[in-house]
Structures are given as C-alpha cells and as structure tokens.
Design a protein around this motif. Structure first.
Motif, PDB file in Angstrom:
ATOM      1  N   ARG A 146       0.772  -1.197  -0.097  1.00 48.17           N
ATOM      2  CA  ARG A 146       0.111  -0.016   0.290  1.00 48.17           C
ATOM      3  C   ARG A 146       0.771   1.317   0.107  1.00 48.17           C
ATOM      4  O   ARG A 146       0.474   2.149  -0.720  1.00 48.17           O
ATOM      5  CB  ARG A 146      -0.724  -0.096   1.229  1.00 48.17           C
ATOM      6  N   LEU A 183      -8.104  -1.764  -3.312  1.00 48.72           N
ATOM      7  CA  LEU A 183      -7.009  -1.666  -4.297  1.00 48.72           C
ATOM      8  C   LEU A 183      -7.727  -1.551  -5.678  1.00 48.72           C
ATOM      9  O   LEU A 183      -8.805  -2.088  -6.093  1.00 48.72           O
ATOM     10  CB  LEU A 183      -6.234  -2.912  -4.263  1.00 48.72           C
ATOM     11  N   PRO A 184      -6.785  -0.751  -6.642  1.00 45.43           N
ATOM     12  CA  PRO A 184      -7.452  -1.043  -8.110  1.00 45.43           C
ATOM     13  C   PRO A 184      -6.843  -1.877  -8.848  1.00 45.43           C
ATOM     14  O   PRO A 184      -6.851  -1.825 -10.171  1.00 45.43           O
ATOM     15  CB  PRO A 184      -6.435   0.438  -8.438  1.00 45.43           C
ATOM     16  N   ALA A 185      -7.012  -3.328  -8.143  1.00 45.57           N
ATOM     17  CA  ALA A 185      -6.786  -4.384  -9.024  1.00 45.57           C
ATOM     18  C   ALA A 185      -7.223  -5.420  -8.248  1.00 45.57           C
ATOM     19  O   ALA A 185      -7.661  -5.451  -6.904  1.00 45.57           O
ATOM     20  CB  ALA A 185      -5.073  -4.731  -9.001  1.00 45.57           C
TER      21      ALA A 185
END
Length: 261
Positions: A146, A183-185
């Motif tokens: 992060r 998260l962007p995944a």
C-alpha cells in the motif's frame, strides 16, 4: 469471480505421483481444468531433473505445451527467490523471456512483495510484455504494498495465507485483507495445506478471486483422502461455489472439532 488452478507449485518431484511436473503432464492437467471453465493456471516449470527452473527454454517449453492444450487459458509462472536467489540474475532471465515466441511466453508471473528487488522484477516483466501477480504473504507485506503503490502491469494481487491451521488461517486471511484495503486491482485470496479449503470458502463468500490445485493442497475439502488430480480439486471448488452453505457447514464442523480437541 476467477478460479485459478495452481497445478504443481514447489512440491518436490516424487512428493505425490499425481502432481504434474513435465510439460506434457502440465498441459494435460491444464486441458482438463480448462474444460471445467478454469481460464487461468499457475505453474512452476521444472527442468529434466525435476528441479524448479526459470531457464527460458524450460519456461518456454512448459508455456508452449499448455498453450497448445488450452489455448484460451492464461498461463502464469513463478519468479520466486528460492528458484533464483539473485534478483539481478532473475531480471536478466526475465528479459530473455521477453524474446521467447508469443506462444512460448507466459502471460503473467508472480512476484513476492517480501523479496528483495521485487519492484525491479516487476518492471522487467512489464518490459518483457508479461503481466504481474503480486504475492502478499503477511500483513506487513500488505502495508508495504500500500505504501509503495501497485506497479504498472499489475494484473492481480495474490493474498497468500501461509498459516496452515484452519482456524488461524481464516483469521490471518481477514487480517491481510484489512491491511490491503481497497485496491485498483482484483485480489485473489487463497490458503495452503489444511488452511486451503477454509480460505477458499471464505474467498467465495466474499466473491473474491481464488485458486486451488496441488500447489495449495493434496487433499479434498474434508481432508479424508488425497485428491486424484487437479481436475478433482477444481470440481470440489466449483461444487463449493455452487453450494456455499456446504462450505459454511464444513468450516463450522472443523471449528467444532478444534474446540473439542
């Protein structure tokens, strides 16, 4: 939800005869699980002596065999430190992967966040045209990721619960997910050995991507006997996804047994 199959992992050659090691046997298992709707496999290529290898011809041979047997399947390999300890050597090898023909080049490769040089390894994969799966084994790894941010080319984050006690594995899974945050995944959550099935059931309840296969466990969900194939493990996982209440009962029964003993 994606269900990935991890066909062999780091298990030593001869650990269990059903674990595929050769390109032909890995391709056979990939074809079998692909027929069940699995579109992503993770493999640890082996040389002729059965040792894990990042050697481009070895990786290329395995990838080519699986691609021919299961052409619509995403093929992932490892970049683990225990296969090649020197990150600079790993980076050089990955550059050679990029020069493999398209049919012999992996689609993705896993990179463990706790390993030295992981960000440079990720950059080498992207330069080679290969996607990145980020392996997060602990809450500390999650915090580190992060803080660093997802590197370019990240396909998914593997939340890998290495604790094998079923009860503690579930707690650790929740701790890692909390530490990762949004998260962007996609996050793929999985466990190993006795923790594999409880963590898989938890991932299914959360509608997260998950995985199963001989890398994670040799046994079926009730742990009464060893599975006969990766295909059988996938069938068990699909059955659990179709009947989540069964997964809940299985987890509760194990909890009760743990308290009784």
């Amino acid at each position: 939800m994606v269900l990935q199959c991890c066909l062999n992992g780091a298990r030593p050659a001869g650990a269990y005869p059903a674990v595929p090691m050769s390109p032909r046997h890995l391709a056979r298992d990939a074809r079998a699980v692909s027929a069940l709707g699995v579109h992503s496999v993770h493999v640890h290529p082996r040389d002729r002596d059965g040792r894990e290898s990042l050697d481009p011809p070895t990786v290329g041979a395995v990838t080519h065999a699986i691609r021919a047997a299961a052409p619509r399947t995403e093929i992932g390999v490892t970049t683990a430190r225990w296969v090649e300890p020197d990150p600079l050597t790993r980076i050089d090898i990955i550059g050679q992967w990029g020069r493999l023909p398209a049919h012999a080049r992996p689609d993705v490769a896993s990179v463990n966040v706790h390993e030295r040089g992981w960000q440079r390894v990720c950059a080498a994969l992207v330069a080679a045209g290969i996607g990145v799966e980020l392996g997060v084994w602990t809450c500390g790894d999650a915090v580190q990721l992060r803080q660093a941010g997802l590197p370019p080319g990240t396909i998914r984050v593997l939340a890998e619960v290495t604790v094998t006690d079923p009860e503690i594995a579930l707690i650790e899974a929740m701790r890692i997910l909390d530490a990762l945050g949004p998260l962007p995944a996609p996050i793929l959550l999985h466990g190993e050995d006795a923790g594999a099935w409880p963590v898989l059931a938890h991932a299914q309840r959360l509608n997260l991507d998950t995985r199963i296969g001989f890398e994670d466990t040799l046994e079926g969900p009730e742990r009464a006997r060893r599975a006969t194939s990766n295909e059988q493990l996938v069938r068990y996982a699909l059955d659990k996804a179709a009947t989540p209440q069964r997964a809940d009962r299985s987890v509760r029964s194990r909890r009760g047994a743990a308290h009784r003993h």
